[in-house]
Design a protein around this motif. Structure first.
Motif, PDB file in Angstrom:
ATOM      1  N   LEU A 143       0.826  -1.206   0.000  1.00  0.00           N
ATOM      2  CA  LEU A 143       0.000   0.000   0.000  1.00  0.00           C
ATOM      3  C   LEU A 143       0.864   1.261   0.000  1.00  0.00           C
ATOM      4  N   VAL A 144       1.971   1.244   0.747  1.00  0.00           N
ATOM      5  CA  VAL A 144       2.892   2.390   0.750  1.00  0.00           C
ATOM      6  C   VAL A 144       3.435   2.613  -0.660  1.00  0.00           C
ATOM      7  N   LYS A 145       3.917   1.553  -1.308  1.00  0.00           N
ATOM      8  CA  LYS A 145       4.485   1.695  -2.654  1.00  0.00           C
ATOM      9  C   LYS A 145       3.438   2.191  -3.647  1.00  0.00           C
ATOM     10  N   GLU A 146       2.252   1.599  -3.590  1.00  0.00           N
ATOM     11  CA  GLU A 146       1.167   1.967  -4.509  1.00  0.00           C
ATOM     12  C   GLU A 146       0.743   3.424  -4.310  1.00  0.00           C
ATOM     13  N   THR A 147       0.579   3.841  -3.052  1.00  0.00           N
ATOM     14  CA  THR A 147       0.122   5.205  -2.751  1.00  0.00           C
ATOM     15  C   THR A 147       1.203   6.223  -3.100  1.00  0.00           C
ATOM     16  N   ALA A 148       2.462   5.923  -2.775  1.00  0.00           N
ATOM     17  CA  ALA A 148       3.566   6.840  -3.103  1.00  0.00           C
ATOM     18  C   ALA A 148       3.648   7.040  -4.608  1.00  0.00           C
ATOM     19  N   SER A 149       3.488   5.967  -5.366  1.00  0.00           N
ATOM     20  CA  SER A 149       3.537   6.049  -6.826  1.00  0.00           C
ATOM     21  C   SER A 149       2.365   6.871  -7.356  1.00  0.00           C
ATOM     22  N   LYS A 150       1.175   6.585  -6.846  1.00  0.00           N
ATOM     23  CA  LYS A 150      -0.032   7.282  -7.314  1.00  0.00           C
ATOM     24  C   LYS A 150       0.037   8.786  -7.014  1.00  0.00           C
ATOM     25  N   LEU A 151       0.585   9.143  -5.837  1.00  0.00           N
ATOM     26  CA  LEU A 151       0.654  10.553  -5.440  1.00  0.00           C
ATOM     27  C   LEU A 151       1.941  11.231  -5.909  1.00  0.00           C
ATOM     28  N   GLY A 152       2.869  10.442  -6.471  1.00  0.00           N
ATOM     29  CA  GLY A 152       4.143  10.998  -6.902  1.00  0.00           C
ATOM     30  C   GLY A 152       4.997  11.490  -5.753  1.00  0.00           C
ATOM     31  N   ALA A 202       9.081  19.158  13.837  1.00  0.00           N
ATOM     32  CA  ALA A 202      10.477  18.704  13.783  1.00  0.00           C
ATOM     33  C   ALA A 202      11.045  18.797  12.363  1.00  0.00           C
ATOM     34  N   GLY A 203      10.290  19.374  11.428  1.00  0.00           N
ATOM     35  CA  GLY A 203      10.801  19.590  10.080  1.00  0.00           C
ATOM     36  C   GLY A 203      10.520  18.473   9.093  1.00  0.00           C
ATOM     37  N   GLY A 204       9.660  17.529   9.475  1.00  0.00           N
ATOM     38  CA  GLY A 204       9.289  16.452   8.546  1.00  0.00           C
ATOM     39  C   GLY A 204       8.157  16.891   7.637  1.00  0.00           C
ATOM     40  N   ARG A 205       8.037  16.207   6.513  1.00  0.00           N
ATOM     41  CA  ARG A 205       6.945  16.459   5.574  1.00  0.00           C
ATOM     42  C   ARG A 205       6.092  15.200   5.503  1.00  0.00           C
ATOM     43  N   ILE A 206       4.791  15.370   5.548  1.00  0.00           N
ATOM     44  CA  ILE A 206       3.880  14.233   5.516  1.00  0.00           C
ATOM     45  C   ILE A 206       3.595  13.868   4.063  1.00  0.00           C
ATOM     46  N   ALA A 207       3.948  12.631   3.679  1.00  0.00           N
ATOM     47  CA  ALA A 207       3.655  12.159   2.323  1.00  0.00           C
ATOM     48  C   ALA A 207       2.184  11.759   2.241  1.00  0.00           C
ATOM     49  N   PHE A 208       1.739  10.951   3.215  1.00  0.00           N
ATOM     50  CA  PHE A 208       0.350  10.522   3.333  1.00  0.00           C
ATOM     51  C   PHE A 208       0.223   9.730   4.632  1.00  0.00           C
ATOM     52  N   ASN A 212      14.618   6.554  13.693  1.00  0.00           N
ATOM     53  CA  ASN A 212      15.296   7.001  12.487  1.00  0.00           C
ATOM     54  C   ASN A 212      14.479   8.042  11.734  1.00  0.00           C
ATOM     55  N   PHE A 213      14.603   9.283  12.192  1.00  0.00           N
ATOM     56  CA  PHE A 213      13.885  10.409  11.611  1.00  0.00           C
ATOM     57  C   PHE A 213      14.828  11.594  11.573  1.00  0.00           C
ATOM     58  N   SER A 214      14.780  12.353  10.482  1.00  0.00           N
ATOM     59  CA  SER A 214      15.562  13.584  10.359  1.00  0.00           C
ATOM     60  C   SER A 214      14.679  14.666   9.764  1.00  0.00           C
ATOM     61  N   ALA A 215      14.952  15.910  10.125  1.00  0.00           N
ATOM     62  CA  ALA A 215      14.256  17.043   9.515  1.00  0.00           C
ATOM     63  C   ALA A 215      14.423  16.935   8.008  1.00  0.00           C
ATOM     64  N   GLY A 216      13.364  17.222   7.287  1.00  0.00           N
ATOM     65  CA  GLY A 216      13.396  17.137   5.831  1.00  0.00           C
ATOM     66  C   GLY A 216      12.884  15.816   5.291  1.00  0.00           C
ATOM     67  N   ASP A 217      12.766  14.793   6.146  1.00  0.00           N
ATOM     68  CA  ASP A 217      12.256  13.497   5.690  1.00  0.00           C
ATOM     69  C   ASP A 217      10.819  13.628   5.206  1.00  0.00           C
ATOM     70  N   SER A 218      10.511  12.862   4.177  1.00  0.00           N
ATOM     71  CA  SER A 218       9.143  12.713   3.693  1.00  0.00           C
ATOM     72  C   SER A 218       8.632  11.412   4.302  1.00  0.00           C
ATOM     73  N   VAL A 219       7.596  11.515   5.139  1.00  0.00           N
ATOM     74  CA  VAL A 219       7.198  10.360   5.940  1.00  0.00           C
ATOM     75  C   VAL A 219       5.759   9.924   5.706  1.00  0.00           C
ATOM     76  N   VAL A 220       5.547   8.639   5.927  1.00  0.00           N
ATOM     77  CA  VAL A 220       4.206   8.085   5.994  1.00  0.00           C
ATOM     78  C   VAL A 220       3.862   7.997   7.468  1.00  0.00           C
ATOM     79  N   VAL A 221       2.760   8.609   7.850  1.00  0.00           N
ATOM     80  CA  VAL A 221       2.288   8.508   9.226  1.00  0.00           C
ATOM     81  C   VAL A 221       1.342   7.316   9.282  1.00  0.00           C
ATOM     82  N   VAL A 222       1.532   6.451  10.278  1.00  0.00           N
ATOM     83  CA  VAL A 222       0.660   5.289  10.426  1.00  0.00           C
ATOM     84  C   VAL A 222      -0.034   5.330  11.772  1.00  0.00           C
ATOM     85  N   ASP A 223      -1.153   4.628  11.838  1.00  0.00           N
ATOM     86  CA  ASP A 223      -1.860   4.420  13.106  1.00  0.00           C
ATOM     87  C   ASP A 223      -2.581   3.096  12.994  1.00  0.00           C
TER      88      ASP A 223
END
Length: 193
Positions: free
Chosen positions: A57-66, A150-156, A120-131
């Motif tokens: 699902l991560v791969k599919e969603t990342a591809s679909k959203l670019g 903290a400087g992260g960007r939410i991918a989805f 393993n997180f750094s400012a500038g990372d593009s992240v998937v938030v899960v719950d």
């Protein structure tokens, strides 16, 4: 058509985690439907299935959203086994994957490096938030706020179970795509055998 892994995960959730009765939720609301997700997310078979289904699902969603994705995590404790399972599945598929795993504390540590985000997180990372489960989306939004501070960007956002009680909409109002593995209606239906 649903993958055999997703069908197996649905059956495991229905068997171990879905309960009907009268419950008070973390949000304080009353409900006749409760998902004790940790019984599945911390089951070795459940963890394997979540990893396989979640990583696809991560791969599919990342591809679909670019979107590219560097890391995956969310608010402790519900997100922790979900994020780690997906991270392990990514590593098994491709040992050179850049995907890393982190967790967001409910509040910053009061000793050591005083961190709110561990792992393993750094400012500038593009992240998937899960719950694991969303009802109002409050825990997921708490994690999003900490990551953005903290400087992260939410991918989805990916959730194991969307209770379909407004949480997805609350998160999407913040501008983030939410992709549930299952919804409440997926889990209350009788599985097709």
């Amino acid at each position: 058509m649903e993958s055999p892994f997703k069908e197996q995960l649905r059956a495991l959730l229905q068997q171990k985690s879905v309960h009907h009765g009268e419950f008070t939720l973390a949000s304080g609301a009353r409900s006749d439907f409760y998902v004790d997700a940790r019984v599945t997310t911390m089951d070795p078979r459940g963890a394997l299935l979540i990893g396989q289904v979640g990583w696809e699902l991560v791969k599919e969603t990342a591809s679909k959203l670019g979107r590219r994705v560097n890391a995956i995590g969310g608010l402790t404790m519900g997100a922790d086994p979900v994020a780690l399972s997906i991270g392990i599945a990514a590593q098994l598929e491709d040992p050179s994957t850049p995907l890393q795993v982190f967790t967001v504390r409910k509040s910053a540590k009061e000793h050591g490096r005083l961190k709110r985000i561990e792992g393993n997180f750094s400012a500038g990372d593009s992240v998937v938030v899960v719950d694991d489960v969303i009802t109002t989306g409050g825990s997921t939004i708490q994690a999003i706020d900490a990551i953005e501070e903290a400087g992260g960007r939410i991918a989805f956002v990916i959730v194991l179970v969307d209770r379909q009680e407004g949480g997805r909409e609350n998160i999407e109002k913040r501008g983030h795509t939410v992709v549930p593995i299952f919804t409440r209606s997926d889990l209350v239906k009788t599985p097709i055998s």
